[in-house]
Design a protein around this motif. Structure first.
Motif, PDB file in Angstrom:
ATOM      1  N   THR A  44       0.848  -1.192   0.000  1.00 41.06           N
ATOM      2  CA  THR A  44       0.000   0.000   0.000  1.00 41.06           C
ATOM      3  C   THR A  44       0.880   1.239   0.000  1.00 41.06           C
ATOM      4  O   THR A  44       1.983   1.247   0.555  1.00 41.06           O
ATOM      5  N   PHE A  45       0.379   2.282  -0.659  1.00 41.48           N
ATOM      6  CA  PHE A  45       1.118   3.527  -0.758  1.00 41.48           C
ATOM      7  C   PHE A  45       0.147   4.693  -0.880  1.00 41.48           C
ATOM      8  O   PHE A  45      -1.028   4.511  -1.192  1.00 41.48           O
ATOM      9  N   MET A  46       0.665   5.880  -0.617  1.00 40.95           N
ATOM     10  CA  MET A  46      -0.137   7.094  -0.676  1.00 40.95           C
ATOM     11  C   MET A  46       0.123   7.819  -1.992  1.00 40.95           C
ATOM     12  O   MET A  46       1.241   7.834  -2.494  1.00 40.95           O
ATOM     13  N   GLY A  83      -3.084  11.892  -1.128  1.00 37.93           N
ATOM     14  CA  GLY A  83      -3.943  11.745   0.039  1.00 37.93           C
ATOM     15  C   GLY A  83      -4.806  10.495   0.041  1.00 37.93           C
ATOM     16  O   GLY A  83      -5.552  10.264   0.993  1.00 37.93           O
ATOM     17  N   GLU A  84      -4.732   9.680  -0.999  1.00 36.55           N
ATOM     18  CA  GLU A  84      -5.509   8.439  -1.054  1.00 36.55           C
ATOM     19  C   GLU A  84      -4.577   7.240  -0.941  1.00 36.55           C
ATOM     20  O   GLU A  84      -3.414   7.311  -1.331  1.00 36.55           O
ATOM     21  N   THR A  85      -5.127   6.124  -0.436  1.00 32.25           N
ATOM     22  CA  THR A  85      -4.344   4.900  -0.300  1.00 32.25           C
ATOM     23  C   THR A  85      -4.627   3.982  -1.477  1.00 32.25           C
ATOM     24  O   THR A  85      -5.778   3.685  -1.787  1.00 32.25           O
ATOM     25  N   SER A 135       0.370   9.905 -10.324  1.00 33.27           N
ATOM     26  CA  SER A 135      -0.582  10.992 -10.136  1.00 33.27           C
ATOM     27  C   SER A 135      -0.926  11.641 -11.482  1.00 33.27           C
ATOM     28  O   SER A 135      -2.100  11.845 -11.813  1.00 33.27           O
ATOM     29  N   THR A 158       3.231  14.776  -9.061  1.00 37.27           N
ATOM     30  CA  THR A 158       3.576  14.464  -7.674  1.00 37.27           C
ATOM     31  C   THR A 158       4.589  15.474  -7.154  1.00 37.27           C
ATOM     32  O   THR A 158       5.621  15.706  -7.785  1.00 37.27           O
ATOM     33  N   ASP A 186       3.833   9.098  -3.420  1.00 35.35           N
ATOM     34  CA  ASP A 186       4.102  10.054  -2.338  1.00 35.35           C
ATOM     35  C   ASP A 186       4.831   9.386  -1.185  1.00 35.35           C
ATOM     36  O   ASP A 186       5.772   9.945  -0.629  1.00 35.35           O
ATOM     37  N   ASN A 189       3.391   2.780   2.436  1.00 31.27           N
ATOM     38  CA  ASN A 189       2.827   2.533   3.765  1.00 31.27           C
ATOM     39  C   ASN A 189       3.309   1.205   4.328  1.00 31.27           C
ATOM     40  O   ASN A 189       4.190   1.159   5.169  1.00 31.27           O
ATOM     41  N   VAL A 220      -9.193   0.607   0.241  1.00 34.03           N
ATOM     42  CA  VAL A 220      -7.899   0.754  -0.414  1.00 34.03           C
ATOM     43  C   VAL A 220      -8.145   0.447  -1.887  1.00 34.03           C
ATOM     44  O   VAL A 220      -8.741  -0.581  -2.214  1.00 34.03           O
TER      45      VAL A 220
END
Length: 182
Positions: free
Chosen positions: A24-26, A29-31, A75, A83, A110, A113, A149
């Protein structure tokens, strides 16, 4: 360029059918999540060489142990703004299968996680509407601690046409490297 995380060598043992691991990553602002089997490693952002005349979402290429690896800004690929770089910005190195080939691509995120196990029964199909990215980019919506997610379909995010562009970039950079060396 040092690897922040090197994904363990695959043992060949199949995971239980109802469990799947995701990195998981950002992003904005979203996962988001990508299946761990597609991930090769995670590296610091840096040493990027820009390639002229590439689409906006292709940030450039990096030299990864002697191989030219194109780097995509997810992004921008999702139609958002570029980004913004921070100290947590990284490049996730992934393998994307196309026909009989595998292409190695870096994607700018970004922040990374964690690796999560999301049971298959906790993954919903992509929404028909409401997502801020194209629904064909989404493999599913994983429920984790009462939040969603977004699980990406990496093959669609980097479509065959995009992979062809990336291959052209690779060949152009290799030719430039050979000309500079020779």
């Amino acid at each position: 360029m040092s690897a922040l995380v090197k994904v363990e060598e695959r043992t060949g043992l199949a995971a239980p059918q109802d469990q799947q691991q995701y990195l998981t990553f950002m992003l904005g602002g979203e996962t988001f999540a990508i299946g761990i089997l597609a991930i090769k490693e995670i590296i610091e952002y840096g040493n990027l060489t820009e390639v002229p005349m590439m689409p906006d979402y292709i940030r450039g290429v990096i030299n990864l142990r002697g191989s030219v690896v194109p780097v995509v800004d997810l992004s921008t690929r999702f139609g958002r703004k570029r980004t913004e770089l921070s100290r947590r910005t990284c490049i996730v190195i992934i393998e994307v299968a196309s026909d009989q080939e595998t292409q190695v691509v870096g994607v700018v995120v970004d922040a990374v996680n964690e690796v999560l196990e999301i049971p298959q029964d906790q993954i919903e199909p992509p929404p028909a509407f409401g997502a801020k990215i194209r629904t064909d980019f989404i493999r599913g919506m994983g429920k984790v601690d009462s939040k969603f997610v977004i699980i990406l379909n990496v093959g669609n995010v980097l479509s065959i046409d995009d992979l062809a562009l990336l291959e052209q970039a690779n060949q152009g950079m290799e030719s430039a490297n050979e000309a500079a060396a020779g």
